[in-house]
Design an enzyme around this catalytic site. Structure first.
Site, PDB file in Angstrom:
ATOM      1  N   GLU A 157       0.812  -1.222   0.000  1.00 24.55           N
ATOM      2  CA  GLU A 157       0.000   0.000   0.000  1.00 24.55           C
ATOM      3  C   GLU A 157       0.846   1.273   0.000  1.00 24.55           C
ATOM      4  O   GLU A 157       0.529   2.240  -0.694  1.00 24.55           O
ATOM      5  CB  GLU A 157      -0.951   0.022   1.203  1.00 24.55           C
ATOM      6  CG  GLU A 157      -2.188  -0.854   1.048  1.00 24.55           C
ATOM      7  CD  GLU A 157      -1.934  -2.329   1.318  1.00 24.55           C
ATOM      8  OE1 GLU A 157      -0.781  -2.682   1.636  1.00 24.55           O
ATOM      9  OE2 GLU A 157      -2.873  -3.125   1.219  1.00 24.55           O
ATOM     10  N   HIS A 188     -11.846  -5.044   9.057  1.00 22.27           N
ATOM     11  CA  HIS A 188     -12.500  -4.904   7.747  1.00 22.27           C
ATOM     12  C   HIS A 188     -13.747  -4.045   7.867  1.00 22.27           C
ATOM     13  O   HIS A 188     -14.635  -4.117   7.034  1.00 22.27           O
ATOM     14  CB  HIS A 188     -12.888  -6.276   7.177  1.00 22.27           C
ATOM     15  CG  HIS A 188     -11.729  -7.073   6.677  1.00 22.27           C
ATOM     16  ND1 HIS A 188     -10.898  -7.767   7.517  1.00 22.27           N
ATOM     17  CD2 HIS A 188     -11.254  -7.288   5.426  1.00 22.27           C
ATOM     18  CE1 HIS A 188      -9.968  -8.384   6.804  1.00 22.27           C
ATOM     19  NE2 HIS A 188     -10.157  -8.111   5.531  1.00 22.27           N
TER      20      HIS A 188
END
Ligand SMILES: Cc1ncc(C[n+]2csc(CCOP(=O)(O)OP(=O)(O)O)c2C)c(N)n1
Length: 649
Positions: free
Chosen positions: A388, A455
């Site tokens: 990322e 999440h």
């Protein structure tokens, strides 16, 4: 530089004495319009690109006429004119920006390479690994130079890494590498020239480890007690400037008299430039300019659509957390709005690249980019390794070369591993040295789907606290489309939050055309007289459901749509409408955006209030997995209680 530092004529400076051959040799081996990502010891990059010394002196004094209007110190600045990208203090992030630039070169078919520097200490950072890995996997023409000077700040290489030579790391990435004498300018120049040719011809990265030594402390104040004195004696014999001078005289390229002439001319040049540099004006502080320069100004007028064309009927909305089921209308879902925005933008902007994990053939974790590879090809719809930080860095690099980039964060939760690049590079670069970051980061966010603490988080407030970012958070399919198009057209970095639970549960009318919804403009959902609910994202649907189930309460609902910048005029109108305000969000309470808005209302609308501003937010715990626990965590489970409190106040 040493003398000037002692005289207080320049501010902080990190000496490159003993390492000059690397910065100078490498820079001269590159073309002048190829981007270089230097670090704190690389004065030679700046001088070899022939930047006026007077302006450099002004930079180091923090003057407005320097390269960063006095906003940055020492070498933490860049200039587009000289194709130098300024470092941030964190060192490693420089390397992934070089990946992005190289990707731009590759996509355009330019015969160019980019060059990034790191120290031996910097190779321990995850950014080193991520940048090399991406460059390898994407076959990018990037030269990575390690200046191995034996120490980090004081940490010797024996405490920094365990491999024999740092260049051996190239093997792990499946790329070529070489170790050279970094104190011989001709070796450096020849090597980098050859490596550059290799990178361009083969479209591959290359790792060069330059062995050298730092003849001074990390900075002048830190001293060198940790370095054995014999090291200095040994490396003094290898001094790159002295040795090159002796070589040129021995080879009869220069006579001793010519050497003296060059030194005298250089000294005179420095003195003259210093004179000019020291005539800089005293800083005149201009607050408007300070605020204005945080963001790049958009040049075109945009494709705005009037709000009345985007009305969503309440009956079209359903939200799983509310437990209320509606029939889905055959209109478009939230996810379709996003998909359409991306598709139309890819057509509109041939220079737009989308990057993300599993977004190519697989279509992304939420299938938003399904079919895009077939339509736009793998070069523009790019699968990324799980890196990322480097992908955000690469997005910035693309921006340096005039591309637009979107990164799909697979889940907003994973922004933590790209956090530094977002917060410190994307957000600050325009203010620091006028380079914009034309990057959108899509953030699938939020809970209600039983996905547990990693999440489901709501992390928008982290970004709202960072000047230089824009934070957008739509709640309807039409807004999702129009705001995403606006975000892509905005030259600034935009964090675009997409609530996962809305993807397939919310449908509504979405105009076919290519249009924008203005960033920074809230939407009045319904007007009412009793209380005002100011909210965004899933909160909008909670408030709408609540209002529908409580027709006896007249609720004024404002959908913020954008969290940075906030629409203060609309907030004030909402306060004026009822005098009783409830701030509602799925994010946890402490440090949530509700606190900020409550403070603003207290400061600016106190006279309009008939009750304290209240906040209905999620529990101050991590978001739990079990559905009952999650339901209890959610602000929605306490909405009725807060509304009743406010009504009864
Ligand atoms: C992420 C991060 N951690 C720590 C520091 C503090 N720091 C600045 S320079 C430096 C040493 C860097 O060593 P190296 O990469 O070998 O480069 P050198 O200074 O030797 O040229 C450290 C620890 C920092 N700037 N950024």
């Amino acid at each position: 530089m040493l003398v000037l530092l002692r005289q207080g004529k320049i501010s902080k400076w990190f000496s490159g004495i003993g390492q000059e051959a690397i910065a100078v040799g490498a820079t001269l081996a590159m073309e002048a319009d190829e981007w270089i990502m230097p670090l704190h010891r690389n004065l030679g990059v700046f001088t070899s690109r022939k930047m006026p010394l007077s302006k450099l002196f002004m930079q180091w004094q923090g003057n407005k006429e320097g390269y960063s209007k006095g906003r940055e110190r020492s070498f933490h600045f860049g200039t587009k004119e000289h194709h130098i990208c300024g470092m941030i203090s964190h060192l490693g992030p420089q390397m992934a920006i070089a990946d992005g630039v190289a990707l731009a070169y590759k996509l355009r078919g330019d015969q160019k390479a980019s060059l990034a520097f790191t120290g031996d200490g910097g190779t321990s950072e995850g950014d080193f690994h991520e940048a090399l890995n991406i460059a390898a996997v994407w076959d990018l023409p990037v030269i990575f130079i390690i200046e191995n000077n034996g120490y980090g700040l004081s940490t010797p290489t024996s405490e920094q890494y365990r491999c024999k030579n740092l260049v051996d790391k190239a093997i792990g990435y499946g790329i070529e590498g070489i170790q050279i004498d970094g104190n011989n300018i001709l070796s450096v120049y020849d090597t980098i020239k050859g490596v550059r040719d290799y990178c361009i011809k083969n479209q591959k990265p290359y790792l060069v480890e330059c062995m050298t030594f730092r003849m001074r402390g990390h900075e002048e104040a830190s001293g060198v007690k940790y370095v054995p004195p014999e090291m200095f004696e040994f490396w003094a014999q290898q001094d790159p400037v002295k040795n090159y001078e002796q070589y040129l005289v021995a080879e009869q390229v220069l006579t001793p008299a010519q050497v003296e002439n060059i030194k005298a001319e250089t000294k005179a040049h420095i003195e003259t430039e210093l004179q000019i540099g020291s005539q800089a004006q005293a800083m005149q502080v201009n607050t408007d300019e300070e605020l204005r320069d945080v963001y790049a100004q958009r040049k075109d007028t945009g494709y705005l659509i009037p709000d009345e064309n985007l009305q969503v009927r309440a009956s079209e909305i359903q939200h799983p957390a509310s437990g209320i089921q509606h029939t889905l209308f055959p209109e478009k879902r939230f996810i379709d709005g996003i998909k359409e925005a991306l598709h139309q933008s890819l057509v509109k902007h041939p220079n737009l690249i989308i990057m993300g994990q599993d977004i190519a053939e697989y279509g992304g974790a939420f299938k938003i980019t399904e079919g895009f590879v077939e339509a736009f090809g793998k070069e523009r719809i790019r699968n990324t390794p799980i890196c990322e930080s480097a992908v955000v860095g690469a997005a910035l690099g693309l921006s340096l070369e005039g591309f637009k980039a979107i990164m799909e964060m697979q889940f907003a939760d994973f922004a933590t591993v790209g956090f530094n690049q977002i917060i410190n590079n994307l957000a600050k670069i325009h203010y620091r040295w006028g380079q914009h970051a034309d990057v959108v980061i899509r953030m699938p966010t939020g809970g209600g789907v039983g996905a547990g603490p990693f999440h489901s988080q709501s992390n928008e407030a982290w970004f709202v606290h960072t000047p230089g970012l824009k934070v957008v958070y739509p709640s309807t399919p039409a807004d999702a489309k129009g705001l995403l198009i606006a975000a892509i057209n905005d030259p600034n970095p935009v964090l675009f939050f997409e609530h996962k639970a809305l993807y397939r549960s919310v449908s509504g009318h979405v105009p076919e055309e290519y249009y924008e919804v203005e960033i920074g403009k809230a939407r009045l959902v319904t007007s009412g007289d009793d209380i005002s609910i100011i909210t965004y994202g899933a909160g909008v649907h909670w408030a709408m459901d609540y209002a529908k189930n409580h027709p006896d309460i007249s609720i004024h609902i404002l959908d913020l749509r954008t969290l940075l910048p906030l629409d203060y005029a609309a907030i004030k109108e909402a306060v004026t409408a009822t005098g009783k305000v409830l701030l509602l969000h799925e994010d946890t309470r402490i440090g949530g955006i509700g606190g900020e808005i409550a403070a603003w209302i207290a400061e600016n609308c106190f006279d309009l209030l008939d009750a304290p501003v209240m906040r209905c937010a999620s529990l101050d715990t991590p978001i739990p997995f079990n559905m009952e626990l999650e339901k209890n965590f959610m602000a929605y489970s306490r909405l009725d209680e807060y509304v009743q409190n406010l009504m009864n106040y």
